[in-house]
Write a protein that holds these residues in place. Sequence first.
Motif, PDB file in Angstrom:
ATOM      1  N   ARG A  50       0.830  -1.209   0.000  1.00  0.00           N
ATOM      2  CA  ARG A  50       0.000   0.000   0.000  1.00  0.00           C
ATOM      3  C   ARG A  50       0.863   1.257   0.000  1.00  0.00           C
ATOM      4  O   ARG A  50       0.567   2.217  -0.718  1.00  0.00           O
ATOM      5  CB  ARG A  50      -0.905   0.016   1.227  1.00  0.00           C
ATOM      6  CG  ARG A  50      -2.075  -0.919   1.075  1.00  0.00           C
ATOM      7  CD  ARG A  50      -2.668  -1.256   2.405  1.00  0.00           C
ATOM      8  NE  ARG A  50      -3.578  -0.239   2.891  1.00  0.00           N
ATOM      9  CZ  ARG A  50      -4.345  -0.414   3.958  1.00  0.00           C
ATOM     10  NH1 ARG A  50      -4.288  -1.552   4.633  1.00  0.00           N
ATOM     11  NH2 ARG A  50      -5.161   0.537   4.355  1.00  0.00           N
ATOM     12  N   ALA A  52      -6.593  11.944  11.803  1.00  0.00           N
ATOM     13  CA  ALA A  52      -5.958  11.494  10.556  1.00  0.00           C
ATOM     14  C   ALA A  52      -7.089  10.977   9.690  1.00  0.00           C
ATOM     15  O   ALA A  52      -7.556   9.838   9.853  1.00  0.00           O
ATOM     16  CB  ALA A  52      -4.935  10.407  10.839  1.00  0.00           C
ATOM     17  N   PHE A  99      -9.552  11.778   5.835  1.00  0.00           N
ATOM     18  CA  PHE A  99      -9.767  12.494   4.586  1.00  0.00           C
ATOM     19  C   PHE A  99     -11.070  13.268   4.655  1.00  0.00           C
ATOM     20  O   PHE A  99     -12.123  12.660   4.670  1.00  0.00           O
ATOM     21  CB  PHE A  99      -9.893  11.517   3.411  1.00  0.00           C
ATOM     22  CG  PHE A  99      -8.844  10.454   3.392  1.00  0.00           C
ATOM     23  CD1 PHE A  99      -7.688  10.641   2.645  1.00  0.00           C
ATOM     24  CD2 PHE A  99      -8.999   9.281   4.109  1.00  0.00           C
ATOM     25  CE1 PHE A  99      -6.715   9.662   2.619  1.00  0.00           C
ATOM     26  CE2 PHE A  99      -8.015   8.300   4.075  1.00  0.00           C
ATOM     27  CZ  PHE A  99      -6.874   8.491   3.343  1.00  0.00           C
ATOM     28  N   VAL A 139      -6.501   8.224  15.184  1.00  0.00           N
ATOM     29  CA  VAL A 139      -6.476   7.328  14.025  1.00  0.00           C
ATOM     30  C   VAL A 139      -7.570   6.276  14.171  1.00  0.00           C
ATOM     31  O   VAL A 139      -8.019   5.977  15.275  1.00  0.00           O
ATOM     32  CB  VAL A 139      -5.100   6.647  13.844  1.00  0.00           C
ATOM     33  CG1 VAL A 139      -4.016   7.676  13.545  1.00  0.00           C
ATOM     34  CG2 VAL A 139      -4.729   5.812  15.067  1.00  0.00           C
ATOM     35  N   GLY A 140      -7.992   5.717  13.025  1.00  0.00           N
ATOM     36  CA  GLY A 140      -9.142   4.826  13.039  1.00  0.00           C
ATOM     37  C   GLY A 140      -8.840   3.406  12.598  1.00  0.00           C
ATOM     38  O   GLY A 140      -7.702   3.068  12.268  1.00  0.00           O
ATOM     39  N   ALA A 141      -9.882   2.602  12.560  1.00  0.00           N
ATOM     40  CA  ALA A 141      -9.729   1.180  12.276  1.00  0.00           C
ATOM     41  C   ALA A 141      -9.656   0.908  10.778  1.00  0.00           C
ATOM     42  O   ALA A 141     -10.056   1.723   9.948  1.00  0.00           O
ATOM     43  CB  ALA A 141     -10.885   0.409  12.890  1.00  0.00           C
ATOM     44  N   GLU A 142      -9.130  -0.267  10.446  1.00  0.00           N
ATOM     45  CA  GLU A 142      -8.896  -0.684   9.076  1.00  0.00           C
ATOM     46  C   GLU A 142     -10.118  -0.500   8.175  1.00  0.00           C
ATOM     47  O   GLU A 142     -10.023   0.136   7.130  1.00  0.00           O
ATOM     48  CB  GLU A 142      -8.478  -2.154   9.070  1.00  0.00           C
ATOM     49  CG  GLU A 142      -8.041  -2.704   7.730  1.00  0.00           C
ATOM     50  CD  GLU A 142      -6.828  -1.971   7.143  1.00  0.00           C
ATOM     51  OE1 GLU A 142      -5.951  -1.582   7.917  1.00  0.00           O
ATOM     52  OE2 GLU A 142      -6.792  -1.784   5.920  1.00  0.00           O
ATOM     53  N   LEU A 143     -11.243  -1.034   8.570  1.00  0.00           N
ATOM     54  CA  LEU A 143     -12.402  -0.990   7.679  1.00  0.00           C
ATOM     55  C   LEU A 143     -13.201   0.286   7.808  1.00  0.00           C
ATOM     56  O   LEU A 143     -13.549   0.915   6.821  1.00  0.00           O
ATOM     57  CB  LEU A 143     -13.317  -2.199   7.943  1.00  0.00           C
ATOM     58  CG  LEU A 143     -12.796  -3.531   7.431  1.00  0.00           C
ATOM     59  CD1 LEU A 143     -13.795  -4.638   7.719  1.00  0.00           C
ATOM     60  CD2 LEU A 143     -12.488  -3.455   5.932  1.00  0.00           C
ATOM     61  N   GLY A 192     -12.508   3.229   9.577  1.00  0.00           N
ATOM     62  CA  GLY A 192     -11.904   4.544   9.754  1.00  0.00           C
ATOM     63  C   GLY A 192     -12.401   5.184  11.046  1.00  0.00           C
ATOM     64  O   GLY A 192     -12.928   4.506  11.930  1.00  0.00           O
ATOM     65  N   VAL A 245      -2.149  12.309   4.902  1.00  0.00           N
ATOM     66  CA  VAL A 245      -0.873  11.959   4.286  1.00  0.00           C
ATOM     67  C   VAL A 245      -1.170  11.780   2.799  1.00  0.00           C
ATOM     68  O   VAL A 245      -1.958  10.900   2.440  1.00  0.00           O
ATOM     69  CB  VAL A 245      -0.330  10.644   4.880  1.00  0.00           C
ATOM     70  CG1 VAL A 245       0.970  10.251   4.201  1.00  0.00           C
ATOM     71  CG2 VAL A 245      -0.158  10.774   6.381  1.00  0.00           C
ATOM     72  N   MET A 268      -1.412  10.679  -0.926  1.00  0.00           N
ATOM     73  CA  MET A 268      -1.172   9.398  -1.603  1.00  0.00           C
ATOM     74  C   MET A 268      -1.251   9.629  -3.104  1.00  0.00           C
ATOM     75  O   MET A 268      -2.180  10.263  -3.587  1.00  0.00           O
ATOM     76  CB  MET A 268      -2.207   8.373  -1.142  1.00  0.00           C
ATOM     77  CG  MET A 268      -2.172   8.158   0.383  1.00  0.00           C
ATOM     78  SD  MET A 268      -3.416   6.974   0.989  1.00  0.00           S
ATOM     79  CE  MET A 268      -2.847   5.449   0.209  1.00  0.00           C
ATOM     80  N   SER A 324      -6.146   4.195   1.115  1.00  0.00           N
ATOM     81  CA  SER A 324      -5.653   4.480   2.464  1.00  0.00           C
ATOM     82  C   SER A 324      -4.429   3.642   2.773  1.00  0.00           C
ATOM     83  O   SER A 324      -4.193   2.587   2.173  1.00  0.00           O
ATOM     84  CB  SER A 324      -6.742   4.200   3.503  1.00  0.00           C
ATOM     85  OG  SER A 324      -7.009   2.811   3.563  1.00  0.00           O
ATOM     86  N   LEU A 325      -3.663   4.127   3.728  1.00  0.00           N
ATOM     87  CA  LEU A 325      -2.484   3.403   4.208  1.00  0.00           C
ATOM     88  C   LEU A 325      -2.890   2.522   5.379  1.00  0.00           C
ATOM     89  O   LEU A 325      -3.940   2.715   5.997  1.00  0.00           O
ATOM     90  CB  LEU A 325      -1.435   4.410   4.673  1.00  0.00           C
ATOM     91  CG  LEU A 325      -0.919   5.367   3.597  1.00  0.00           C
ATOM     92  CD1 LEU A 325      -0.186   6.545   4.214  1.00  0.00           C
ATOM     93  CD2 LEU A 325      -0.001   4.617   2.639  1.00  0.00           C
ATOM     94  N   VAL A 327      -3.014   1.606   9.141  1.00  0.00           N
ATOM     95  CA  VAL A 327      -3.147   2.571  10.231  1.00  0.00           C
ATOM     96  C   VAL A 327      -1.830   2.811  10.970  1.00  0.00           C
ATOM     97  O   VAL A 327      -1.508   3.951  11.342  1.00  0.00           O
ATOM     98  CB  VAL A 327      -4.274   2.161  11.215  1.00  0.00           C
ATOM     99  CG1 VAL A 327      -3.995   0.820  11.870  1.00  0.00           C
ATOM    100  CG2 VAL A 327      -4.472   3.225  12.280  1.00  0.00           C
ATOM    101  N   ALA A 371       0.295   5.122   8.679  1.00  0.00           N
ATOM    102  CA  ALA A 371      -0.161   6.519   8.674  1.00  0.00           C
ATOM    103  C   ALA A 371       0.223   7.197   9.990  1.00  0.00           C
ATOM    104  O   ALA A 371       0.714   8.330  10.009  1.00  0.00           O
ATOM    105  CB  ALA A 371      -1.679   6.583   8.461  1.00  0.00           C
TER     106      ALA A 371
END
Lengths: 191, 191
Positions: free
Chosen positions: A38, B96, B98, B118-122, B124, B139, B141, B147-148, B150, B153
């Motif tokens: 990624r 963090a 968008f 910061v949030g979770a993988e699925l 956010g 950040v 891209m 997304s990167l 977590v 990021a």
Amino acid sequence: MTPERFEKLKAILKSRQMDLTVVMENVHKPHNLAAVARSCDAVGVFETHAITEMSNLVLRPKAASGSRKWVGVKRHGSVDEAYAHLRSKGLRILCAHFDERAVDFREVDFTRPTAIVVGAELDGITEEAVSKADGSVIVPMLGMVKSLNVSVATALILYEAQRQRLERGMYDERSMDDETYHTLLFEWGYP
Amino acid sequence: MTPERFEKLKAILKSRQMDLTVVMENVHKPHNLAAVARSCDAVGVFETHAITEMSNLVLRPKAASGSRKWVGVKRHGSVDEAYAHLRSKGLRILCAHFDERAVDFREVDFTRPTAIVVGAELDGITEEAVSKADGSVIVPMLGMVKSLNVSVATALILYEAQRQRLERGMYDERSMDDETYHTLLFEWGYP
Ligand SMILES: C[S@@+](CC[C@H](N)C(=O)[O-])C[C@H]1O[C@@H](n2cnc3c(N)ncnc32)[C@H](O)[C@@H]1O
Ligand SMILES: C[S@@+](CC[C@H](N)C(=O)[O-])C[C@H]1O[C@@H](n2cnc3c(N)ncnc32)[C@H](O)[C@@H]1O
């Protein structure tokens, strides 16, 4: 495919950095491979490399949330094979590794053609890979722990490269050859 | 304990940044928690925060390779509870995330007291956490993936903060109060 999406594909292919890559030596954990893929996509790495004796390594795991499609992985059976390939492409080889000659990642010129080698969680990079490389680079750590997660270290170095290359306008000129460009545009556009 | 190690512990405690922290909202995967903890230690975060309804979350997994000992985690049951706590410490809260107001992470002044959510993988970060925060940071891209990982990021943002704070000499002056300093020196020194 919408015209907007086609423009997006073209813009991204145009911005791919053909002279910046990552080499994973014996990195096998799927979540690390996915995270590295990624980050590579995000900074415009075209293709990554894996040095591993496992011939059936799943290099493009599902968790890469699609990045498997966007960043290739080339497998090499040995350090010599990998390094010969990289040098034939004109790349300088730098190991992300702590040693006396290691340079702070913020002081390395990543606008030069560069391959960054990273190692596995427990063992790090092999002595062979370190000694045959052109230099080492470290990410400074100000705490008690001795190393970062491999995908984190990789991303920090890649984003420093991204920063330098953005400043230099290197994302504005296509470095991909015509044939690869048109092949990928077709593959990405009509899956 | 050797005198060298004692000096090292003192130097690291002295450099801890009491006004820089990370808030993990529903981040539960052990390998991500571990990777975040390592990066926090490396940039001198004293204590992190977790917003989660799971009261028995294993916040300090083994894979953190020792970082569990060096970076604390404070659990909060809700966004309101976490944000009230952070604001009582004078911290600005940045997600963090968008959105339209999001600022490039390289343009944010991280020498100011800051908590990064910061949030979770699925999923956010939740809408509630975003709307109640003071701003958002992204950040950039340049590829196809949206997304990167977590922990990646988080590390990129923290290392930008490290860079800015090093430049300002903020690692040279102790910001930890005397009591915490002496308690931790004892705990770390005589386990
Ligand atoms: C968890 S580390 C390996 C640690 C291993 N025990 C060693 O002694 O090398 C995994 C890989 O991440 C990279 N890495 C981790 N932290 C780094 C840092 N601060 N600077 C440069 N590379 C780092 C290196 O490539 C390393 O091989
Ligand atoms: C995998 S991402 C979550 C993606 C989620 N599907 C979404 O729509 O928000 C996990 C977390 O990492 C952080 N993150 C990932 N990439 C980021 C980026 N480029 N800029 C800022 N934060 C990022 C965010 O905090 C996000 O909540």
